[in-house]
Design a protein around this motif. Structure first.
Motif, PDB file in Angstrom:
ATOM      1  N   PRO A  94       0.831  -1.205   0.000  1.00 46.56           N
ATOM      2  CA  PRO A  94       0.000   0.000   0.000  1.00 46.56           C
ATOM      3  C   PRO A  94       0.863   1.251   0.000  1.00 46.56           C
ATOM      4  O   PRO A  94       2.036   1.220   0.388  1.00 46.56           O
ATOM      5  CB  PRO A  94      -0.805  -0.120   1.286  1.00 46.56           C
ATOM      6  N   ASP A  95       0.276   2.364  -0.437  1.00 45.52           N
ATOM      7  CA  ASP A  95       1.037   3.615  -0.476  1.00 45.52           C
ATOM      8  C   ASP A  95       1.457   4.004   0.941  1.00 45.52           C
ATOM      9  O   ASP A  95       0.796   3.655   1.915  1.00 45.52           O
ATOM     10  CB  ASP A  95       0.212   4.728  -1.128  1.00 45.52           C
ATOM     11  N   PRO A  96       2.583   4.729   1.052  1.00 45.10           N
ATOM     12  CA  PRO A  96       3.117   5.047   2.383  1.00 45.10           C
ATOM     13  C   PRO A  96       2.389   6.180   3.100  1.00 45.10           C
ATOM     14  O   PRO A  96       2.674   6.443   4.261  1.00 45.10           O
ATOM     15  CB  PRO A  96       4.570   5.439   2.091  1.00 45.10           C
ATOM     16  N   TYR A  97       1.454   6.844   2.438  1.00 46.41           N
ATOM     17  CA  TYR A  97       0.807   8.008   3.045  1.00 46.41           C
ATOM     18  C   TYR A  97      -0.479   7.631   3.775  1.00 46.41           C
ATOM     19  O   TYR A  97      -0.585   7.810   4.981  1.00 46.41           O
ATOM     20  CB  TYR A  97       0.534   9.071   1.975  1.00 46.41           C
ATOM     21  N   THR A  98      -1.445   7.099   3.063  1.00 49.82           N
ATOM     22  CA  THR A  98      -2.711   6.726   3.692  1.00 49.82           C
ATOM     23  C   THR A  98      -2.895   5.218   3.743  1.00 49.82           C
ATOM     24  O   THR A  98      -3.712   4.723   4.506  1.00 49.82           O
ATOM     25  CB  THR A  98      -3.903   7.314   2.923  1.00 49.82           C
ATOM     26  N   GLY A  99      -2.178   4.499   2.886  1.00 58.59           N
ATOM     27  CA  GLY A  99      -2.322   3.052   2.816  1.00 58.59           C
ATOM     28  C   GLY A  99      -3.537   2.599   2.034  1.00 58.59           C
ATOM     29  O   GLY A  99      -3.778   1.414   1.896  1.00 58.59           O
ATOM     30  N   ARG A 100      -4.300   3.555   1.462  1.00 57.10           N
ATOM     31  CA  ARG A 100      -5.530   3.189   0.761  1.00 57.10           C
ATOM     32  C   ARG A 100      -5.727   3.971  -0.544  1.00 57.10           C
ATOM     33  O   ARG A 100      -6.841   3.995  -1.072  1.00 57.10           O
ATOM     34  CB  ARG A 100      -6.735   3.388   1.664  1.00 57.10           C
ATOM     35  N   ASP A 101      -4.673   4.578  -1.069  1.00 58.78           N
ATOM     36  CA  ASP A 101      -4.804   5.308  -2.335  1.00 58.78           C
ATOM     37  C   ASP A 101      -4.329   4.476  -3.522  1.00 58.78           C
ATOM     38  O   ASP A 101      -4.992   4.421  -4.536  1.00 58.78           O
ATOM     39  CB  ASP A 101      -4.034   6.631  -2.302  1.00 58.78           C
ATOM     40  N   TRP A 102      -3.168   3.846  -3.403  1.00 55.04           N
ATOM     41  CA  TRP A 102      -2.652   3.024  -4.493  1.00 55.04           C
ATOM     42  C   TRP A 102      -1.835   1.870  -3.949  1.00 55.04           C
ATOM     43  O   TRP A 102      -1.482   1.831  -2.783  1.00 55.04           O
ATOM     44  CB  TRP A 102      -1.847   3.857  -5.484  1.00 55.04           C
ATOM     45  N   LEU A 103      -1.553   0.920  -4.850  1.00 49.24           N
ATOM     46  CA  LEU A 103      -0.727  -0.243  -4.527  1.00 49.24           C
ATOM     47  C   LEU A 103       0.489  -0.257  -5.442  1.00 49.24           C
ATOM     48  O   LEU A 103       0.376   0.043  -6.633  1.00 49.24           O
ATOM     49  CB  LEU A 103      -1.509  -1.537  -4.752  1.00 49.24           C
ATOM     50  N   THR A 104       1.634  -0.611  -4.896  1.00 51.36           N
ATOM     51  CA  THR A 104       2.815  -0.912  -5.675  1.00 51.36           C
ATOM     52  C   THR A 104       2.964  -2.426  -5.638  1.00 51.36           C
ATOM     53  O   THR A 104       2.949  -3.032  -4.553  1.00 51.36           O
ATOM     54  CB  THR A 104       4.070  -0.249  -5.077  1.00 51.36           C
ATOM     55  N   ILE A 105       3.065  -3.013  -6.836  1.00 52.39           N
ATOM     56  CA  ILE A 105       3.075  -4.472  -6.931  1.00 52.39           C
ATOM     57  C   ILE A 105       4.378  -4.927  -7.601  1.00 52.39           C
ATOM     58  O   ILE A 105       4.517  -4.813  -8.814  1.00 52.39           O
ATOM     59  CB  ILE A 105       1.866  -4.968  -7.730  1.00 52.39           C
ATOM     60  N   PRO A 106       5.369  -5.402  -6.838  1.00 53.81           N
ATOM     61  CA  PRO A 106       6.570  -5.967  -7.459  1.00 53.81           C
ATOM     62  C   PRO A 106       6.194  -7.283  -8.137  1.00 53.81           C
ATOM     63  O   PRO A 106       5.472  -8.098  -7.564  1.00 53.81           O
ATOM     64  CB  PRO A 106       7.536  -6.176  -6.300  1.00 53.81           C
ATOM     65  N   CYS A 107       6.662  -7.464  -9.394  1.00 52.78           N
ATOM     66  CA  CYS A 107       6.229  -8.612 -10.174  1.00 52.78           C
ATOM     67  C   CYS A 107       7.381  -9.346 -10.859  1.00 52.78           C
ATOM     68  O   CYS A 107       8.412  -8.755 -11.148  1.00 52.78           O
ATOM     69  CB  CYS A 107       5.267  -8.173 -11.276  1.00 52.78           C
ATOM     70  N   VAL A 108       7.126 -10.593 -11.125  1.00 50.67           N
ATOM     71  CA  VAL A 108       7.987 -11.439 -11.939  1.00 50.67           C
ATOM     72  C   VAL A 108       7.252 -11.677 -13.252  1.00 50.67           C
ATOM     73  O   VAL A 108       6.063 -12.024 -13.234  1.00 50.67           O
ATOM     74  CB  VAL A 108       8.252 -12.792 -11.236  1.00 50.67           C
ATOM     75  N   VAL A 109       7.933 -11.482 -14.370  1.00 48.65           N
ATOM     76  CA  VAL A 109       7.312 -11.766 -15.657  1.00 48.65           C
ATOM     77  C   VAL A 109       7.323 -13.280 -15.849  1.00 48.65           C
ATOM     78  O   VAL A 109       8.371 -13.919 -15.743  1.00 48.65           O
ATOM     79  CB  VAL A 109       8.055 -11.070 -16.807  1.00 48.65           C
ATOM     80  N   ALA A 110       6.158 -13.852 -16.089  1.00 52.54           N
ATOM     81  CA  ALA A 110       6.037 -15.311 -16.229  1.00 52.54           C
ATOM     82  C   ALA A 110       6.491 -15.767 -17.611  1.00 52.54           C
ATOM     83  O   ALA A 110       6.472 -15.078 -18.561  1.00 52.54           O
ATOM     84  CB  ALA A 110       4.613 -15.734 -15.986  1.00 52.54           C
TER      85      ALA A 110
END
Length: 110
Positions: A94-110
């Protein structure tokens, strides 16, 4: 701080694996359930992020930013609708400010 909507230029389909059972034979088969389609930003890791990821023996190669959404789990997969590229999320941050605005999703390309 809000996520700038102009950055969200990729269409992402969120899918969850499900097991279905054939009513005649009873055999289990793997299928996917489409959870939804959202706008997101797909970004390759910067050189600095890539080096940091490699130092922890990670295969993370991209990150996806999207508006906050509940119910996402690491067993799901994210698919770039335009290219068909499949991304397997390593987690949802979750975002570091409110935790409910956006998500950062680290991914592996399959």
């Amino acid at each position: 701080m809000k996520l700038n909507a102009g950055r969200l230029r990729h269409r992402i389909r969120i899918e969850r694996p499900i097991a279905t059972q054939d009513p005649d034979t009873g055999a289990l088969t793997e299928a996917v359930q489409i959870i939804g389609t959202v706008f997101a930003s797909i970004e390759p890791l910067s050189a600095r992020e890539f080096i940091a990821a490699q130092s922890t023996q990670s295969q993370i190669t991209a990150k996806i930013l999207m508006r906050y959404r509940t119910g996402l789990t690491p067993d799901m997969r994210l698919i770039d609708v335009a290219t068909g590229t499949v991304y397997n999320p390593a987690g949802f941050l979750p975002d570091p400010y409110t935790g409910r605005d956006w998500l950062t999703i680290p991914c592996v390309v399959a």
